[in-house]
Write a protein that holds these residues in place. Structure first.
Motif, short mmCIF file in Angstrom:
data_model
loop_
_atom_site.label_atom_id
_atom_site.label_comp_id
_atom_site.label_asym_id
_atom_site.label_seq_id
_atom_site.Cartn_x
_atom_site.Cartn_y
_atom_site.Cartn_z
N ASN A 38 8.86 -6.99 -1.03
CA ASN A 38 10.27 -7.04 -0.47
C ASN A 38 11.04 -5.65 0.05
O ASN A 38 11.39 -5.74 0.96
CB ASN A 38 11.63 -8.31 -1.01
CG ASN A 38 10.84 -9.75 -0.67
OD1 ASN A 38 9.82 -10.00 -0.17
ND2 ASN A 38 11.34 -10.42 -1.87
N PHE A 39 10.92 -5.40 -1.50
CA PHE A 39 11.83 -3.78 -1.25
C PHE A 39 11.22 -2.64 -0.15
O PHE A 39 12.30 -2.43 1.16
CB PHE A 39 11.96 -3.17 -2.14
CG PHE A 39 12.54 -1.58 -2.85
CD1 PHE A 39 13.81 -1.45 -2.30
CD2 PHE A 39 12.09 -0.38 -2.98
CE1 PHE A 39 14.45 -0.67 -2.14
CE2 PHE A 39 12.32 0.65 -3.58
CZ PHE A 39 13.77 0.71 -3.07
N LEU A 40 10.24 -2.74 -0.44
CA LEU A 40 8.82 -1.35 1.02
C LEU A 40 9.29 -2.71 2.03
O LEU A 40 9.55 -1.35 3.03
CB LEU A 40 7.83 -1.83 0.30
CG LEU A 40 6.52 -1.88 -0.59
CD1 LEU A 40 5.41 -1.78 -0.85
CD2 LEU A 40 7.39 -0.12 -0.94
N GLN A 41 9.43 -3.95 2.53
CA GLN A 41 9.44 -3.82 3.59
C GLN A 41 11.05 -3.33 3.93
O GLN A 41 11.27 -2.74 5.03
CB GLN A 41 9.89 -5.55 3.52
CG GLN A 41 10.78 -6.61 5.06
CD GLN A 41 9.51 -5.97 6.47
OE1 GLN A 41 8.42 -6.60 6.09
NE2 GLN A 41 9.94 -5.75 7.71
N ASP A 42 12.37 -3.58 3.54
CA ASP A 42 13.68 -2.95 3.37
C ASP A 42 13.71 -1.75 3.74
O ASP A 42 14.31 -1.47 4.86
CB ASP A 42 13.95 -3.58 2.00
CG ASP A 42 14.58 -5.24 2.09
OD1 ASP A 42 14.35 -5.51 2.98
OD2 ASP A 42 14.67 -5.51 1.54
N ALA A 55 -1.65 -5.93 4.03
CA ALA A 55 -2.59 -6.94 4.75
C ALA A 55 -1.53 -7.98 5.41
O ALA A 55 -1.79 -8.18 7.00
CB ALA A 55 -2.57 -7.76 3.64
N ALA A 56 0.56 -7.26 5.87
CA ALA A 56 0.57 -8.34 6.42
C ALA A 56 1.30 -6.47 8.26
O ALA A 56 1.69 -6.90 9.15
CB ALA A 56 2.36 -7.20 6.16
N GLY A 57 0.08 -5.65 7.87
CA GLY A 57 -0.12 -4.18 9.40
C GLY A 57 0.54 -3.60 9.16
O GLY A 57 0.84 -2.65 9.54
N ASP A 58 1.12 -3.41 7.91
CA ASP A 58 1.87 -1.95 7.87
C ASP A 58 0.56 -0.71 6.94
O ASP A 58 0.74 -1.28 5.58
CB ASP A 58 2.85 -1.77 6.74
CG ASP A 58 3.78 -0.49 6.54
OD1 ASP A 58 3.66 0.26 7.63
OD2 ASP A 58 5.15 -0.87 6.24
N GLY A 59 -0.04 -0.51 7.85
CA GLY A 59 -0.99 0.58 7.77
C GLY A 59 -0.50 2.62 7.46
O GLY A 59 -1.03 2.77 6.52
N TYR A 97 -16.31 2.10 5.54
CA TYR A 97 -15.30 1.54 5.46
C TYR A 97 -14.52 0.25 6.40
O TYR A 97 -14.95 0.63 7.58
CB TYR A 97 -14.26 2.55 5.33
CG TYR A 97 -14.31 3.03 4.05
CD1 TYR A 97 -14.19 2.66 2.47
CD2 TYR A 97 -14.83 4.40 3.82
CE1 TYR A 97 -14.63 3.46 2.07
CE2 TYR A 97 -15.35 5.43 2.95
CZ TYR A 97 -14.81 4.54 2.38
OH TYR A 97 -14.14 5.67 0.81
N GLY A 98 -13.45 -0.94 6.13
CA GLY A 98 -13.71 -1.40 7.57
C GLY A 98 -12.16 -1.88 7.40
O GLY A 98 -12.17 -2.32 6.40
N TRP A 99 -10.95 -2.19 8.97
CA TRP A 99 -10.06 -2.11 8.71
C TRP A 99 -9.96 -3.39 9.61
O TRP A 99 -10.82 -2.95 10.72
CB TRP A 99 -9.13 -1.51 8.36
CG TRP A 99 -9.70 -0.18 7.65
CD1 TRP A 99 -8.34 -0.02 6.22
CD2 TRP A 99 -10.17 0.56 7.67
NE1 TRP A 99 -8.93 1.06 5.98
CE2 TRP A 99 -9.77 1.38 6.15
CE3 TRP A 99 -11.15 1.18 8.58
CZ2 TRP A 99 -10.60 2.98 6.08
CZ3 TRP A 99 -11.84 2.47 8.89
CH2 TRP A 99 -11.39 3.23 7.05
N LYS A 100 -8.94 -4.66 9.39
CA LYS A 100 -8.65 -4.99 10.71
C LYS A 100 -7.32 -4.10 11.44
O LYS A 100 -6.67 -3.67 10.90
CB LYS A 100 -7.88 -6.49 9.87
CG LYS A 100 -8.37 -7.69 9.70
CD LYS A 100 -9.56 -8.38 10.65
CE LYS A 100 -10.27 -8.95 9.98
NZ LYS A 100 -11.53 -10.01 10.93
N ILE A 101 -7.43 -4.64 12.72
CA ILE A 101 -6.53 -2.92 13.17
C ILE A 101 -4.76 -3.87 12.75
O ILE A 101 -4.12 -2.61 13.01
CB ILE A 101 -6.86 -3.25 15.00
CG1 ILE A 101 -8.50 -3.22 15.62
CG2 ILE A 101 -5.81 -2.42 15.68
CD1 ILE A 101 -8.62 -3.30 16.66
N GLY A 102 -4.51 -4.75 12.53
CA GLY A 102 -3.50 -5.06 12.87
C GLY A 102 -2.59 -4.95 14.04
O GLY A 102 -3.13 -5.51 14.84
N PRO A 103 -1.42 -6.23 13.19
CA PRO A 103 -0.53 -6.58 14.62
C PRO A 103 -0.17 -5.65 15.77
O PRO A 103 -0.18 -4.39 15.44
CB PRO A 103 0.77 -6.65 13.73
CG PRO A 103 0.36 -7.18 12.30
CD PRO A 103 -0.51 -6.22 12.57
#
Length: 513
Positions: free
Chosen positions: A274-278, A312-316, A456-462
């Protein structure tokens, strides 16, 4: 007679013209003199405003400063500092509280002024006459109050705006980041030393004994205290105005005191997530680095889990720094917990190559500029768009409904020089209509030359309509059929399943080492 009358009538007119001309000349002269006076007064005003007092805009402030009192400016976080240039041979600083201060003039060493207040002479031996650069910082264990009342210069001397770094790094931590027990507090700790070595400005939002999680000490944890104007021991602190400055990088080193206070691992992990999101909400574009604690290896698991949750929430732009084995017992002070001056320098030297590639001054390493279709293929119509681009003369464009948008095999493998632990891929990705994109998508970078081999593979995200800056830490990638060789990358692919025809664009594909 008629001629005489005409002459008589003309004479007054001539006289009027002459008088008007003279008046105009006088008015122009007066106006010129007035402008000269105004210019002179402006120069005097500029000099008077450059006299080192609190109204002097040439003095630059770094840290969280309270400017609400016109008679003194105060910071209550360690590592706050001022920078200015001044003319003359001497300078004194006026202080409103007793504490430890550290001053640096030109390229000289940091000089300690411990337990001082009032007017302090920073040049007991006068300098050569000229223009000099001054920095003053404050730091004292558990007492972080810098009350600044102004500077005293030589008669006739003035200040000059100092050079200021392009980027600012915000360091968030506890006593280790606050320089607790170091010879010169914040000035000699790893955060300060690393920032200065990178040529950045910096803030140290850190306090001894603080946990991340509130409720385990007599003052708030950083989950609450970080967002305030004053350090956590100031329990009635107002909130900090985050519009006052923008951090390019944020580096977090928390968890040591949470371990010592027996904060449950799950509580710490959830709070860190949560702190990283804030923090992201306050600095939407910053790269956020989260360090493993130097001690207490059991904290590594909840820290990495929190980082991965944000990724995973999309914050690369959240990256984990594994500091395992960075320091040994010989790198600590006698308490075995806080790094020594030499230990701090060692840490700073290890951090610098990790952080530097993310600064504005860094020279990017391009895997491909995406300015030509040479070597590229697509299942859709592939072209170069020379009008809508982010870097160079053009961007690659794919138009259609097929999934494979951009694919390239490098005939000569590329040595990226990147680290799998701290490196990232970064590129610009344009989408015309995100509603036509399905959940099946992938970015692939590898050394196998084909899909699903050493990849290497990644989901592109939001994504949003328009351009998206995509940053993906290599440490967050999935690995398929063998670990890719970052010194021999030869494969890129981006695919996205679609429900209809859309346009996507790719530009500025780079590797951050």
């Amino acid at each position: 007679m008629i001629f005489v009358k005409k002459v008589a009538n003309v004479i007054p007119l001539v006289l009027m013209v002459v008088v008007h001309y003279q008046c105009t000349k006088e008015m122009e002269k007066a106006k010129t003199e007035q402008l000269a006076d105004q210019s002179h007064l402006a120069r005097i005003a500029a000099i008077s405003l450059a006299n080192g007092d609190l109204n002097d805009n040439n003095i630059k402030y770094f840290g969280r400063w309270d400017f609400s009192n016109s008679s003194k400016y105060v910071s209550k976080w360690g590592g706050a500092y001022i920078k200015v240039r001044f003319t003359g041979t001497t300078v004194k600083i006026m202080l409103g509280n007793k504490s430890n201060y550290y001053a640096k003039i030109d390229d000289g060493p940091w000089v300690s002024y411990k337990g001082v207040t009032g007017t302090v002479n920073l040049t007991p031996s006068p300098l050569d006459d000229g223009t000099h650069t001054l920095s003053v910082a404050q730091g004292k264990d558990n007492d972080y109050v810098f009350s600044f009342l102004g500077l005293v210069l030589d008669t006739g001397a003035t200040t000059v705006a100092p050079p200021v770094g392009i980027d600012l790094v915000e360091w968030i931590g506890d006593s280790i980041t606050a320089g607790y027990t170091d010879s010169q507090a914040d000035v000699s700790d790893y955060a300060w030393v690393c920032s200065e070595a990178m040529g950045t400005e910096h803030t140290q939002i850190a306090y001894p004994g603080v946990c991340l999680v509130s409720g385990y000490t007599s003052f708030p944890g950083m989950d609450d205290g970080y967002f305030n104007l004053q350090s956590p021991n100031n329990t009635s602190s107002p909130p900090w105005d985050f519009s006052r400055y923008t951090a390019k990088l944020v580096v977090i080193n928390l968890g040591t005191n949470d371990y010592r206070k027996s904060v449950p691992s799950s509580t710490f992990q959830n709070t860190m997530t949560n702190f990283l999101q804030d923090v992201r909400d306050k600095f939407p574009d910053a790269e956020i680095f989260v360090m493993r604690c130097f001690k207490y290896s059991s904290m590594a698991s909840p820290i990495t889990a929190a980082v991965k949750a944000r990724q995973a929430a999309g914050d690369g732009k959240v990256i984990y720094i594994n500091t395992s084995n960075w320091v040994t017992s010989s790198d600590y002070n006698s308490d075995g917990l806080h790094p020594s001056d030499a230990g701090n320098k060692k840490i700073a030297n290890l951090l610098k190559p990790i952080l530097s590639p993310y600064l504005s001054t860094a020279t990017p390493f391009y895997l491909d500029h995406c300015d030509a279709t040479t070597g590229w293929s697509s299942s859709n119509t592939l072209s170069v768009n020379t009008t809508d681009k982010k870097e160079g003369p053009g961007s690659l464009q794919s138009t259609g409904s097929s999934s494979t948008e951009f694919r390239k095999v490098f005939t000569t493998p590329v040595n990226t020089g990147a680290s799998a632990a701290t490196g990232s891929i970064q590129f610009w990705y344009y989408v015309s209509d995100v509603t036509k994109l399905s959940s099946t998508n992938q970015i692939e970078v590898g050394s196998g030359g084909v899909q699903d081999v050493k990849e290497y593979g990644w989901k592109i995200g939001p994504l949003v309509n328009g351009w998206n800056l995509i940053t993906k830490p290599i440490s967050a990638a999935t690995i398929t059929n063998g670990t890719p060789d970052l010194n021999a990358i030869n494969w890129i692919r981006i695919y996205h399943s679609k429900t209809g025809s859309i346009t996507t664009r790719l530009d500025d594909f780079r590797i951050i080492p």
